[in-house]
Design a protein around this motif. Structure first.
Motif, PDB file in Angstrom:
ATOM      1  N   ALA A  74      -3.564   6.950 -18.366  1.00 26.14           N
ATOM      2  CA  ALA A  74      -4.491   6.440 -19.383  1.00 26.14           C
ATOM      3  C   ALA A  74      -4.707   4.942 -19.204  1.00 26.14           C
ATOM      4  CB  ALA A  74      -3.949   6.744 -20.778  1.00 26.14           C
ATOM      5  N   LEU A  75      -3.632   4.205 -18.930  1.00 26.83           N
ATOM      6  CA  LEU A  75      -3.729   2.761 -18.736  1.00 26.83           C
ATOM      7  C   LEU A  75      -4.621   2.431 -17.546  1.00 26.83           C
ATOM      8  CD1 LEU A  75      -2.530  -0.012 -19.719  1.00 26.83           C
ATOM      9  CD2 LEU A  75      -0.886   0.250 -17.865  1.00 26.83           C
ATOM     10  N   LEU A  76      -4.433   3.143 -16.441  1.00 30.34           N
ATOM     11  CA  LEU A  76      -5.218   2.901 -15.236  1.00 30.34           C
ATOM     12  C   LEU A  76      -6.695   3.221 -15.471  1.00 30.34           C
ATOM     13  CD1 LEU A  76      -5.222   2.120 -12.248  1.00 30.34           C
ATOM     14  CD2 LEU A  76      -4.751   4.509 -11.687  1.00 30.34           C
ATOM     15  N   LEU A  77      -6.970   4.345 -16.142  1.00 35.56           N
ATOM     16  CA  LEU A  77      -8.352   4.737 -16.413  1.00 35.56           C
ATOM     17  C   LEU A  77      -9.024   3.733 -17.350  1.00 35.56           C
ATOM     18  CD1 LEU A  77     -10.706   6.692 -16.175  1.00 35.56           C
ATOM     19  CD2 LEU A  77      -9.681   8.068 -18.002  1.00 35.56           C
ATOM     20  N   LEU A  81     -12.423   1.569 -16.536  1.00 34.39           N
ATOM     21  CA  LEU A  81     -13.624   1.691 -17.370  1.00 34.39           C
ATOM     22  C   LEU A  81     -14.032   0.344 -17.967  1.00 34.39           C
ATOM     23  CD1 LEU A  81     -12.877   5.062 -19.214  1.00 34.39           C
ATOM     24  CD2 LEU A  81     -14.649   4.643 -17.494  1.00 34.39           C
ATOM     25  N   ILE A  82     -13.058  -0.467 -18.351  1.00 35.12           N
ATOM     26  CA  ILE A  82     -13.380  -1.794 -18.887  1.00 35.12           C
ATOM     27  C   ILE A  82     -14.041  -2.651 -17.813  1.00 35.12           C
ATOM     28  CG2 ILE A  82     -12.354  -3.953 -19.702  1.00 35.12           C
ATOM     29  CD1 ILE A  82     -10.335  -2.280 -21.267  1.00 35.12           C
ATOM     30  N   LYS A  83     -13.519  -2.602 -16.585  1.00 34.39           N
ATOM     31  CA  LYS A  83     -14.123  -3.368 -15.492  1.00 34.39           C
ATOM     32  C   LYS A  83     -15.527  -2.872 -15.180  1.00 34.39           C
ATOM     33  CE  LYS A  83      -9.882  -4.799 -13.095  1.00 34.39           C
ATOM     34  NZ  LYS A  83      -9.078  -4.671 -11.856  1.00 34.39           N
ATOM     35  N   GLY A 302      -2.731  -3.863 -14.466  1.00 40.08           N
ATOM     36  CA  GLY A 302      -3.256  -2.550 -14.095  1.00 40.08           C
ATOM     37  C   GLY A 302      -3.108  -2.224 -12.623  1.00 40.08           C
ATOM     38  N   ASP A 303      -3.165  -3.267 -11.760  1.00 36.02           N
ATOM     39  CA  ASP A 303      -3.058  -3.020 -10.321  1.00 36.02           C
ATOM     40  C   ASP A 303      -2.119  -4.031  -9.652  1.00 36.02           C
ATOM     41  OD1 ASP A 303      -4.604  -5.222 -10.711  1.00 36.02           O
ATOM     42  OD2 ASP A 303      -6.271  -4.598  -9.434  1.00 36.02           O
ATOM     43  N   GLU A 328       6.268   3.888 -16.021  1.00 36.17           N
ATOM     44  CA  GLU A 328       5.769   4.939 -15.116  1.00 36.17           C
ATOM     45  C   GLU A 328       5.130   4.328 -13.880  1.00 36.17           C
ATOM     46  OE1 GLU A 328       2.186   8.238 -15.035  1.00 36.17           O
ATOM     47  OE2 GLU A 328       2.963   7.583 -16.972  1.00 36.17           O
ATOM     48  N   GLN A 329       4.352   3.274 -14.052  1.00 35.69           N
ATOM     49  CA  GLN A 329       3.663   2.625 -12.936  1.00 35.69           C
ATOM     50  C   GLN A 329       4.652   2.004 -11.953  1.00 35.69           C
ATOM     51  OE1 GLN A 329       0.538  -0.113 -14.169  1.00 35.69           O
ATOM     52  NE2 GLN A 329       0.890  -1.418 -12.400  1.00 35.69           N
ATOM     53  N   ALA A 330       5.716   1.354 -12.493  1.00 37.09           N
ATOM     54  CA  ALA A 330       6.666   0.647 -11.630  1.00 37.09           C
ATOM     55  C   ALA A 330       7.751   1.554 -11.063  1.00 37.09           C
ATOM     56  CB  ALA A 330       7.319  -0.499 -12.414  1.00 37.09           C
ATOM     57  N   GLY A 331       7.951   2.714 -11.688  1.00 38.93           N
ATOM     58  CA  GLY A 331       9.021   3.599 -11.238  1.00 38.93           C
ATOM     59  C   GLY A 331      10.400   3.139 -11.668  1.00 38.93           C
ATOM     60  N   ARG A 332      10.459   2.235 -12.637  1.00 42.71           N
ATOM     61  CA  ARG A 332      11.725   1.724 -13.200  1.00 42.71           C
ATOM     62  C   ARG A 332      11.412   1.175 -14.579  1.00 42.71           C
ATOM     63  NH1 ARG A 332      10.244  -3.338 -12.622  1.00 42.71           N
ATOM     64  NH2 ARG A 332       9.363  -4.037 -10.642  1.00 42.71           N
TER      65      ARG A 332
END
Length: 604
Positions: A74-77, A81-83, A302-303, A328-332
């Motif tokens: 959801a964060l990535l999407l 979309l904002i960009k 985000g990236d 979740e994104q960082a895996g830690r």
């Protein structure tokens, strides 16, 4: 017709995802994320809202949702979309740059330290991120003084037959010609890595032992060099270290005033302060610091690589959601903390003070810019303040490698994301009129097609003749409705004596040297000049770095390397006969003749 939110809520599931608020024309008003879409969207209609949200909700004609599997998706999407849509009620962060790192190559016998920006590759080591290219290069220069690990390009390194200047000034140990053993070089690499990882005390201890050994062996010159290294390291330690525990974290502090917000980010890696950077996101009216920080963190990370901890000066909206998504994104585990004590509270106060200072400076400069803009409106007799201004300039050396620049200024100042350069081809060298015609044609065709906004004012670096030529180009393209201004340097070509030429006036407008309008014109003209020169120099440097061998079909990187090694460089290759070239591994007789002809032609 009022939006029926109750009916819309029936179809929204209680799952993680992204929602989009749309207006009557289908435009995106707002993009948001949620762990529970149904509850989050319902909250806009069942509670007291601030003025900004009341205005937004009154314009909603439809709500669209996209369900995702996790908070991280959801964060990535939401970020994408904002960009893509740049909704007017979202906090918008204009920061698409990837941050630079220092890279240590792992596959070489004599590894290289280098500035790097881009995706990480397996095997190599990366240190950072650094807030700017300047901070990265400053660290590299410092490392080169402390530990002489090579920083030269591999192509330069591979073709050396004698040491370069870096060896002469004691910034390199010349591994290219075997002046240092792999063991001694590896020791310098190990010290560089420990320094970049924040283990400076270990380096100092090791250098101290080596200094004592050198003194005992009566190698006093070597002992003195080690002593100086230790002293330099201790000075750096005092200047850079903010954390005794050697942790990785980012400090993010926001400050708001007069409808504007500054977000200051400090990058702490291995306990060392790598530097800081100020951001000025576009913020809708009445947005609190909590919502600004929430939106900033979501878009900024985000990236990007996430540290284990992020310290903030206000609890962001949806903090738990952000922590789950970042984890979740960082895996830690990634924690966002705002209630702090001791040293960390002082660091956060430092970041907050910097944010307030940067915001006051920006507001002060913005007020001055607004006064210059008003003065320009009056000087050019415009009906209203110009919302967008463009300026073109041409740069070349003796007519070669011509580059045209286009810079853009809006109501807030330079809009660097809209700057463009044009490599000019197919004209008579030195013909600035033809170069300007080509650049304007390429730019304003896109304007006519609706890909680029039409400016209110177009500045051209030149006088009446240049202005007439530009007016003819615009007329042929069918471009109208903008104010065309030529900026001539005046009879003495001195700053402050510029003349402004308008197509409808027979004589130039001459403003006083202290005119705010003239100062703005000079700023815009000088920025176009700077941008054109920078582009031309980059193009010229690239042409000089490009070997004639790269244009010969059948000569790839490996064969180029073999040729340059065999003959000690292009000069030796130019003196070689085709029969000598053909003896190089991988070079046929036919290819040798082609290489000989190309290199001989280039050297004449």
């Amino acid at each position: 017709m009022a939006f029926d939110h109750k009916n819309a809520l029936k179809d929204i599931p209680p799952q993680p995802g992204v929602y989009r608020m749309l207006d009557a024309e289908g435009g995106v008003l707002y993009v948001g994320k949620a762990k529970d879409l149904k509850r989050r969207v319902a909250s806009y209609f069942g509670r007291a809202l601030n003025r900004r949200l009341v205005v937004m909700v009154s314009q909603i004609a439809d709500i669209q949702v996209t369900v995702t599997r996790t908070e991280g998706e959801a964060l990535l999407l939401e970020n994408n979309l904002i960009k893509a849509h740049k909704p007017r009620f979202n906090v918008l962060l204009r920061d698409d740059k990837s941050y630079p790192y220092i890279r240590l190559t792992a596959s070489d016998t004599f590894p290289r330290l280098a500035f790097y920006r881009g995706p990480k590759r397996g095997g190599d080591k990366y240190f950072g991120p650094y807030p700017s290219a300047w901070a990265t290069r400053e660290t590299l220069q410092l490392l080169q003084k402390l530990f002489p690990v090579r920083q030269c390009e591999d192509t330069f390194y591979a073709t050396r037959t004698r040491p370069c200047l870096q060896y002469q000034i004691k910034r390199c140990t010349a591994p290219c010609v075997g002046f240092v053993s792999p063991k001694d070089y590896a020791a310098d690499v190990a010290h560089s890595v420990k320094f970049l990882e924040g283990r400076t005390n270990e380096v100092i201890d090791e250098l101290g032992e080596r200094m004592e050994q050198a003194a005992e062996a009566l190698e006093f010159e070597r002992a003195a060099r080690l002593r100086d290294q230790i002293a330099t390291l201790r000075r750096i330690q005092q200047r850079q270290y903010v954390s005794g525990d050697g942790g990785d974290l980012d400090i993010v502090a926001a400050a708001g005033e007069g409808g504007s917000v500054c977000v200051q980010v400090f990058f702490i890696r291995a306990g060392r302060n790598l530097g800081n950077k100020a951001f000025f996101p576009q913020v809708p009216d009445a947005a609190g610091l909590e919502s600004v920080l929430s939106a900033f963190l979501a878009q900024f990370y985000g990236d990007k690589e996430l540290p284990p901890e992020i310290l903030v000066n206000a609890e962001p909206d949806e903090r738990e959601f952000l922590e789950a998504a970042f984890t979740e994104q960082a895996g830690r585990r990634v924690g966002i903390k705002h209630r702090l004590r001791g040293d960390r509270a002082r660091w956060l106060k430092m970041a907050e003070d910097n944010a307030e200072l940067a915001l006051k400076s920006r507001l002060g400069s913005r007020a001055g810019y607004a006064r210059r803009l008003e003065a320009l409106r009056d000087a050019l007799d415009l009906d209203e303040l110009p919302a967008r201004m463009e300026c073109f300039d041409i740069s070349h050396t003796g007519g070669e490698l011509t580059v045209a620049s286009c810079v853009v200024f809006d109501g807030d100042g330079p809009r660097k994301s809209d700057y463009r350069r044009f490599n000019i081809e197919g004209i008579t060298p030195g013909d600035d009129y033809a170069a300007m015609e080509q650049a304007l044609t390429r730019r304003y065709r896109r304007v006519q097609q609706g890909e680029v906004p039409m400016p209110d004012v177009l500045f051209i670096d030149g006088g009446k003749g240049q202005l007439g030529a530009v007016g003819q180009v615009l007329a042929e393209l069918g471009v109208s409705g903008l104010k065309l201004v030529g900026v001539a340097k005046g009879p003495d070509r001195k700053a402050g004596a510029e003349q402004l030429w308008l197509p409808e006036r027979p004589s130039a407008i001459i403003l006083g040297a202290d005119s705010p309008a003239l100062h703005l014109v000079q700023q815009i003209r000088d920025e176009a000049h700077r941008f054109a020169i920078t582009g031309h120099r980059q193009r010229r440097d690239k042409a000089r770095r490009t070997s004639v061998l790269e244009g010969i079909p059948g000569v790839g990187p490996k064969r180029r390397q073999n040729l340059l090694k065999a003959f000690g460089g292009l000069r030796g290759l130019a003196r070689a006969a085709p029969e000598d070239i053909a003896r190089v591994d991988g070079i046929s007789d036919e290819l040798a003749r082609r290489i000989h002809d190309a290199v001989s032609k280039e050297s004449t």
